[in-house]
Design a protein around this motif. Structure first.
Motif, PDB file in Angstrom:
ATOM      1  N   ASN A 219      -6.511   9.228  -0.685  1.00  0.00           N
ATOM      2  CA  ASN A 219      -6.828   8.076  -1.175  1.00  0.00           C
ATOM      3  C   ASN A 219      -8.328   7.825  -1.518  1.00  0.00           C
ATOM      4  O   ASN A 219      -8.722   7.400  -2.613  1.00  0.00           O
ATOM      5  CB  ASN A 219      -6.588   6.783   0.029  1.00  0.00           C
ATOM      6  CG  ASN A 219      -6.922   5.566  -0.532  1.00  0.00           C
ATOM      7  OD1 ASN A 219      -6.533   5.367  -1.868  1.00  0.00           O
ATOM      8  ND2 ASN A 219      -7.717   4.616   0.292  1.00  0.00           N
TER       9      ASN A 219
ATOM     10  N   SER B 177       0.871   4.097  -2.883  1.00  0.00           N
ATOM     11  CA  SER B 177       0.799   5.318  -2.517  1.00  0.00           C
ATOM     12  C   SER B 177       1.715   6.258  -2.910  1.00  0.00           C
ATOM     13  O   SER B 177       1.603   7.335  -3.554  1.00  0.00           O
ATOM     14  CB  SER B 177       0.788   5.643  -1.185  1.00  0.00           C
ATOM     15  OG  SER B 177       0.391   6.926  -0.640  1.00  0.00           O
TER      16      SER B 177
ATOM     17  N   GLY C 260      -5.926   0.250  -0.482  1.00  0.00           N
ATOM     18  CA  GLY C 260      -6.030   1.570  -0.182  1.00  0.00           C
ATOM     19  C   GLY C 260      -7.296   1.605   0.807  1.00  0.00           C
ATOM     20  O   GLY C 260      -7.051   2.566   2.029  1.00  0.00           O
TER      21      GLY C 260
ATOM     22  N   ALA D   1       0.831  -1.155   0.012  1.00  0.00           N
ATOM     23  CA  ALA D   1       0.002   0.039   0.020  1.00  0.00           C
ATOM     24  C   ALA D   1       0.777   1.206   0.232  1.00  0.00           C
ATOM     25  O   ALA D   1       0.393   2.220  -0.630  1.00  0.00           O
ATOM     26  CB  ALA D   1      -0.811   0.158   1.195  1.00  0.00           C
TER      27      ALA D   1
ATOM     28  N   SER E 249      -7.126   2.732   4.727  1.00  0.00           N
ATOM     29  CA  SER E 249      -7.868   3.994   5.346  1.00  0.00           C
ATOM     30  C   SER E 249      -8.629   3.598   6.372  1.00  0.00           C
ATOM     31  O   SER E 249      -8.943   4.372   7.417  1.00  0.00           O
ATOM     32  CB  SER E 249      -8.679   4.578   4.317  1.00  0.00           C
ATOM     33  OG  SER E 249      -7.680   4.920   2.741  1.00  0.00           O
TER      34      SER E 249
END
Length: 563
Positions: free
Chosen positions: A444, A323, A518, A319, A522
């Motif tokens: 995100n 990102s 993502g 992740a 989150s």
């Protein structure tokens, strides 16, 4: 008087003053003179002739010598006081005394009586030539005076002798140098020489003009008050009929502002080159820091996931790397427009410099715009650096500021996609938590909304963000929360999958576009790190994500209100 046939052309361009006291002589001469002159003024004595001369200014005077009241010679002397050049012809008897007086009166010709008409004709033709030459000389002198006046009024002029001693300067020379004429005449021209000019330059200059060649160039001079001025100079050697140099004439015009503008432009170009080098250095430095931050981020991910399952460790690492890839893409979006603007500004500077239209004000404007763009690009690096900076402990942060900073990171890609952002954020809301992780959650969700909008491509693509505080009654009493709503008009989430979007590795995107980590990460950040909730739902024409965070936190076993 013997009659002769008049066959030569008359003097039709000039007027005559004829002075004769004898009526008989007038009757004899006037028919002849009328042939030569279109206009004749007649006087019977010298006094009357002098009065007529003063009023009419004739081109030629013909007079008898012997007359009452004032004779011809006395009249000639008075006329010479008025006009030194008008031709005077006297008719007189053969007398030495009379002839000497005529010479003393500076008459042009003395003809014996009776007058020989043929001889008179020859004298008149000679006189005509003399008048033409005198008028031409006067006219040329008049023109030269105007030329000199024109040059003096628009140029800086000086003359020196063969040794460089100043013999003449005009007002413009005095004005630009700050010296008076009295201070300049008789002085060596080195009085305005600037000490910065090498000796070899002046040696070459003197070698040129002493070889009777014209010298041209731009000269740096120093004024009386010590200031510097620049002049474009042409120095011309003046020679006599034998080819010997008698003096030098220098004609200049002031180019101080132009030269100083060139110098300022050169300094600005050097500054721009320096800024470019500095930009390259800063980009390189920030890139290195990004790499270091990436390494730090990876280490942190590894450290955190060591406490959990190996599967979670791999998930977090993927992740973060995903990102980072998105952030690098956002850097490209953020820099593309300012780099284009900077290129256009540099082109305009070069173009205006080549066209010589780059004045001081324009140069300053272009310089300030370029500097502003560079600072904006540098700020972009700082924004991305802060985005990846690891938080070591929880801290209080302002919701509005973090959301706006997050939008700054992705504004380039949003603008490219034509997506409008609308915000309705309640002021002065702060919460306790990790600001960077919270920022990553916002980014995100925004990126997911952007991808959906680009895929569905609705009319007037938009994302709306609203933040409000809320109080709820719970079993433990009243609690305060902040709610963040992020919704789009991308058509919403399919009902079949809306319950799965927070599962790890679940994605509706192509394998090259997303990993499905993502939203899972989150949710973990909001719920595990910040004691909140993250949910998704559909509204009329799109999807809406709701983040709910407490405005209280626990410290030393007690609940504290967020400042």
């Amino acid at each position: 008087m013997k009659k002769i046939k008049l066959t030569r052309r008359p003097l039709r361009k000039f007027t005559l003053l004829y002075v004769e006291d004898s009526v008989l002589e007038q009757k004899k001469m006037l028919p002849v003179l009328n042939f030569y002159f279109p206009k004749i003024h007649v006087a019977s004595n010298g006094k009357e002739g002098l009065e007529i001369f003063e009023k009419t200014e004739p081109d030629i005077v013909i007079s008898d010598t012997k007359m009452p009241e004032m004779d011809g010679i006395s009249m000639a002397k008075e006329i010479r006081k008025i006009n030194k050049h008008v031709p005077i012809i006297l008719f007189g008897n053969k007398s030495t005394d009379c002839l000497l007086e005529a010479i003393e009166a500076k008459v042009d010709r003395y003809l014996l009586k009776p007058v020989d008409i043929k001889k008179l004709h020859e004298i008149l033709e000679e006189t005509e030539t003399k008048i033409f030459l005198e008028k031409a000389r006067s006219y040329n002198t008049f023109l030269l005076h105007q030329y000199k006046q024109a040059i003096d009024s628009s140029n800086i002029v000086s003359k020196t002798d063969i040794n460089g001693i100043i013999t003449y300067v005009n007002d413009e020379f005095c004005k630009i140098s700050g010296y008076s004429r009295e201070e300049l005449i008789g002085k060596n021209h080195n009085i305005v020489r600037h000490p910065d000019i090498p000796k070899e330059v002046y040696e070459k200059f003197w070698n040129t003009i002493l070889s009777k060649k014209i010298w041209k160039g731009t000269v740096k001079n120093r004024a009386k008050d010590g200031s510097t001025f620049y002049v474009n100079t042409t120095v011309v050697p003046i020679v006599d009929s034998n080819g010997k140099i008698v003096e030098f004439v220098a004609i200049r015009y002031d180019v101080t502002e132009s030269v100083k503008l060139q110098e300022r432009l050169k300094r600005k170009e050097e500054d721009l080159e320096k800024l470019n080098r500095e930009l390259e250095r800063r980009v390189e430095e920030q890139t290195r820091k990004l790499r270091e931050l990436n390494l730090t981020l990876e280490k942190r991910v590894i450290k955190e996931v060591e406490k959990n399952r190996q599967k979670d460790k791999l998930m977090f690492q993927q992740a973060r790397l995903a990102s980072l890839g998105e952030m690098i893409g956002n850097i490209a979006h953020q820099w593309r427009q300012p780099l284009m603007e900077l290129g256009i500004l540099l082109y305009n500077i070069k173009k205006r410099h080549d066209e010589n239209t780059l004045d001081k004000k324009m140069m300053q404007t272009l310089y300030e715009k370029s500097n502003s763009i560079i600072e904006r690009m540098s700020q972009t690096i700082s924004d991305f650096q802060n985005f990846f900076k690891p938080n070591k402990k929880k801290e209080s942060f302002n919701i509005e500021k973090v959301i706006k900073d997050s939008l700054t990171i992705v504004e380039g890609s949003l603008e490219k996609s034509g997506i409008e952002i609308k915000m309705d954020i309640e002021k002065n809301i702060s919460i306790e938590g990790y600001s960077n992780e919270f920022s990553q959650v916002i980014v995100n969700i925004i990126n997911n909304a952007k991808d959906v909008l680009n895929q569905k491509n609705p009319e007037n693509k938009k994302i709306e963000i609203s933040v409000k505080t809320k109080s709820e009654q719970t079993g433990n009493g009243k609690k305060d929360f902040v709610e963040i709503f992020i919704k789009d008009n991308g058509g919403g989430i399919d009902k079949k999958i809306i319950d799965k979007i927070f599962e790890p590795y679940f994605t509706t995107k192509h394998s090259k576009q997303g990993t499905g980590i993502g939203l899972y990460m989150s949710k973990m950040i909001i719920e595990q790190s910040m004691n909140g909730t993250l949910e998704a739902r559909n509204h009329d024409d799109g999807a809406e994500f709701i983040i709910k965070l407490p405005l209280e936190y626990e410290k030393d076993g007690k609940l504290q209100k967020t400042a």
